[in-house]
Design an enzyme around this catalytic site. Sequence first.
Site, mmCIF file in Angstrom:
data_model
loop_
_atom_site.group_PDB
_atom_site.id
_atom_site.type_symbol
_atom_site.label_atom_id
_atom_site.label_comp_id
_atom_site.label_asym_id
_atom_site.label_seq_id
_atom_site.Cartn_x
_atom_site.Cartn_y
_atom_site.Cartn_z
ATOM 1 N N LEU A 44 0.929 -1.092 -0.189
ATOM 2 C CA LEU A 44 0.144 -0.045 -0.133
ATOM 3 C C LEU A 44 0.634 1.209 0.266
ATOM 4 C CD1 LEU A 44 -2.870 0.852 0.190
ATOM 5 C CD2 LEU A 44 -2.902 0.908 2.678
ATOM 6 N N ASP A 45 0.756 1.914 -0.889
ATOM 7 C CA ASP A 45 1.818 3.169 -1.273
ATOM 8 C C ASP A 45 1.739 3.873 0.081
ATOM 9 O OD1 ASP A 45 2.159 2.432 -3.863
ATOM 10 O OD2 ASP A 45 0.255 3.605 -4.451
ATOM 11 N N ARG A 46 2.893 4.578 0.267
ATOM 12 C CA ARG A 46 3.155 5.395 1.468
ATOM 13 C C ARG A 46 2.197 6.688 1.532
ATOM 14 N NH1 ARG A 46 7.940 9.772 1.985
ATOM 15 N NH2 ARG A 46 7.741 10.226 4.049
ATOM 16 N N SER A 48 -0.793 6.575 0.616
ATOM 17 C CA SER A 48 -2.137 5.747 0.796
ATOM 18 C C SER A 48 -2.518 5.403 2.032
ATOM 19 C CB SER A 48 -2.240 4.556 -0.307
ATOM 20 O OG SER A 48 -2.307 5.005 -1.324
#
Length: 190
Positions: A44-46, A48
Amino acid sequence: MARLLLFNKPFGVLSQFTDRGSPTLRSTLSDFIGVKGVYPAGRLDRDSEGLLLLCDDGRLQARIADPRFKTPKTYLVQVEGDPQVPELERLRQGVLLNDGMTLPAEVARIDAPDLWTRDPPIRVRKAIPDSWLKITIREGRNRQVRRMTAAVGLPTLRLVRWSIGDWSVAGIAPGQFEEVSGLVKGSEFQ
């Protein structure tokens, strides 16, 4: 028994336990999770927020993260703009990205959800409206939801992964996790 943690990843946290080689110190999973032997099932992207699953079973981890299993992942997405039927239909049919066509997504316009406050807050422009979408995808390309909404003219302002399969972040505060009990090691989930 397999261990499975449901973690509500805050904005700005990396989906890994270390940040070796970075010139600036960034927050990682080790700042929140002291459980040994668990690893993220997917990323999960930074920038997000929301549900990140961690487990200690390689088969379960692969089953959750591998796109060939098409595990549904549902996101609550705040976008810039006022989505109309043409943009929503493009998302539902699949969007052509630079790495190919996405699978069709389930998309619905929703009222602003009752979520925790994000720190820092999103940027707000008085002259440009924002809206919320609920988007479910069954693959997991790099930054896929953000790229899909941008491709139809609706840049993402905030992205919260709400659920993966039957597991949800509902009731879990940012930076907290819950452990799922009763999973048999090596078992498949529905």
